[in-house]
Design a protein around this motif. Structure first.
Motif, PDB file in Angstrom:
ATOM      1  N   SER A  22       6.146   1.307  -1.577  1.00 51.07           N
ATOM      2  CA  SER A  22       6.970   1.269  -0.363  1.00 51.07           C
ATOM      3  C   SER A  22       7.248  -0.148   0.100  1.00 51.07           C
ATOM      4  O   SER A  22       7.914  -0.338   1.116  1.00 51.07           O
ATOM      5  N   GLU A  26       5.015   1.659   4.420  1.00 47.25           N
ATOM      6  CA  GLU A  26       4.079   2.695   4.856  1.00 47.25           C
ATOM      7  C   GLU A  26       3.052   2.127   5.833  1.00 47.25           C
ATOM      8  O   GLU A  26       2.770   2.730   6.875  1.00 47.25           O
ATOM      9  N   LEU A  29       4.728   1.305   9.236  1.00 49.85           N
ATOM     10  CA  LEU A  29       4.963   2.503  10.033  1.00 49.85           C
ATOM     11  C   LEU A  29       3.670   2.989  10.683  1.00 49.85           C
ATOM     12  O   LEU A  29       3.648   3.330  11.871  1.00 49.85           O
ATOM     13  N   GLN A  30       2.599   3.028   9.909  1.00 50.03           N
ATOM     14  CA  GLN A  30       1.334   3.517  10.459  1.00 50.03           C
ATOM     15  C   GLN A  30       0.777   2.586  11.529  1.00 50.03           C
ATOM     16  O   GLN A  30       0.090   3.021  12.453  1.00 50.03           O
ATOM     17  N   ALA A 157      11.585   5.007   0.113  1.00 51.18           N
ATOM     18  CA  ALA A 157      10.258   5.277   0.676  1.00 51.18           C
ATOM     19  C   ALA A 157      10.378   5.785   2.111  1.00 51.18           C
ATOM     20  O   ALA A 157       9.620   6.657   2.540  1.00 51.18           O
ATOM     21  N   ARG A 160      10.961   9.529   2.140  1.00 53.36           N
ATOM     22  CA  ARG A 160       9.769  10.319   1.816  1.00 53.36           C
ATOM     23  C   ARG A 160       8.690  10.227   2.880  1.00 53.36           C
ATOM     24  O   ARG A 160       7.854  11.118   3.007  1.00 53.36           O
ATOM     25  N   LEU A 161       8.729   9.161   3.665  1.00 55.71           N
ATOM     26  CA  LEU A 161       7.778   9.024   4.772  1.00 55.71           C
ATOM     27  C   LEU A 161       8.280   9.683   6.049  1.00 55.71           C
ATOM     28  O   LEU A 161       7.586   9.678   7.063  1.00 55.71           O
ATOM     29  N   GLN A 209      -2.145  -2.121   2.715  1.00 61.71           N
ATOM     30  CA  GLN A 209      -1.927  -0.797   2.134  1.00 61.71           C
ATOM     31  C   GLN A 209      -3.221  -0.125   1.678  1.00 61.71           C
ATOM     32  O   GLN A 209      -3.449   1.057   1.944  1.00 61.71           O
ATOM     33  N   ARG A 215      -2.581   7.664   2.533  1.00 63.10           N
ATOM     34  CA  ARG A 215      -1.370   6.970   2.090  1.00 63.10           C
ATOM     35  C   ARG A 215      -0.665   7.747   0.992  1.00 63.10           C
ATOM     36  O   ARG A 215      -1.303   8.419   0.183  1.00 63.10           O
ATOM     37  N   LEU A 216       0.641   7.590   0.970  1.00 62.37           N
ATOM     38  CA  LEU A 216       1.468   8.245  -0.029  1.00 62.37           C
ATOM     39  C   LEU A 216       1.809   7.297  -1.178  1.00 62.37           C
ATOM     40  O   LEU A 216       2.009   7.724  -2.299  1.00 62.37           O
ATOM     41  N   PHE A 217       1.843   5.983  -0.869  1.00 61.45           N
ATOM     42  CA  PHE A 217       2.273   4.975  -1.846  1.00 61.45           C
ATOM     43  C   PHE A 217       1.137   4.057  -2.265  1.00 61.45           C
ATOM     44  O   PHE A 217       0.121   3.963  -1.581  1.00 61.45           O
TER      45      PHE A 217
END
Length: 219
Positions: A22, A26, A29-30, A157, A160-161, A209, A215-217
């Motif tokens: 991403s 990611e 955003l978090q 990304a 998907r997020l 990260q 996490r997705l990425f």
């Protein structure tokens, strides 16, 4: 470079592993550092300028002289002290090299063999530049494609997020063209020795990260 090969290398279906990264979005955003269309647009602009200052010099140098790939790859490795950024660059570079070798083995396979034989890390920027140079792409085309894939990766990304919808993202990608053109023009003559990170916040988000609870990425 023939248009068909260029389109194939630009296709999001090319298996380069970019879907797993991403670019720090990611984490941003978090951490509440990126929200809404305006925040996402600013993040993309930041990612493009960062890629222009830190990666495009290696793309341009490897494109101009693919024979210098090994030395440029090692220099690029030294310029990426962050474990997360370094890992992401290696994974995407090695995947792009394998995919390009499958598309045009007669031009690219030797580069892959050289990288394997020399034990170089295979970072994304020098791999990308060397491949596009071997395939005969114009320098400006190589830089533009690298920046386009940078912006597209971040925005893909975002979808998907759940940070943006597919149609909204296409609008943002179209707007990012102006930034991409400005970045390409501003960094066209920059040598690898001048490559530098210009976005400390983006570097921190990318490095964060691995510390995310969920996490997705990968980056």
């Amino acid at each position: 470079m023939d248009p068909w090969t260029l389109l194939q290398l630009a296709d999001s279906a090319l298996p380069t592993g970019g879907f797993a990264h991403s670019g720090g979005l990611e984490a941003a955003l978090q951490l509440g550092r990126c929200g809404g269309p305006e925040g996402l647009a600013r993040f993309v602009d930041e990612a493009l300028w960062s890629a222009g200052s830190a990666a495009l010099p290696f793309v341009s140098a490897a494109h101009a002289e693919p024979a210098r790939f090994a030395a440029l790859d090692l220099r690029c490795d030294a310029s990426l002290p962050s474990a997360v950024q370094n890992r992401a660059s290696r994974l995407q570079g090695q995947a792009f090299l394998r995919a390009a070798a499958a598309v045009r083995p007669e031009r690219v396979a030797r580069l892959g063999a050289e990288a394997e034989r020399g034990g170089t890390p295979g970072h994304h920027a020098p791999v990308f530049g060397a491949v596009l140079g071997l395939l005969g792409a114009e320098p400006g085309v190589a830089r533009s494609l690298f920046l386009f894939q940078t912006a597209r990766g971040v925005l893909s990304a975002a979808v998907r997020l759940g940070a943006a919808g597919p149609l909204e993202v296409q609008g943002l990608l179209a707007l990012a063209r102006r930034t991409g053109e400005a970045v390409s023009a501003a960094t066209a003559g920059r040598a690898p020795e001048e490559a530098a990170s210009t976005s400390p916040l983006l570097d921190l988000w990318q490095a964060h990260q691995d510390r995310l609870y969920s996490r997705l990425f990968r980056s």
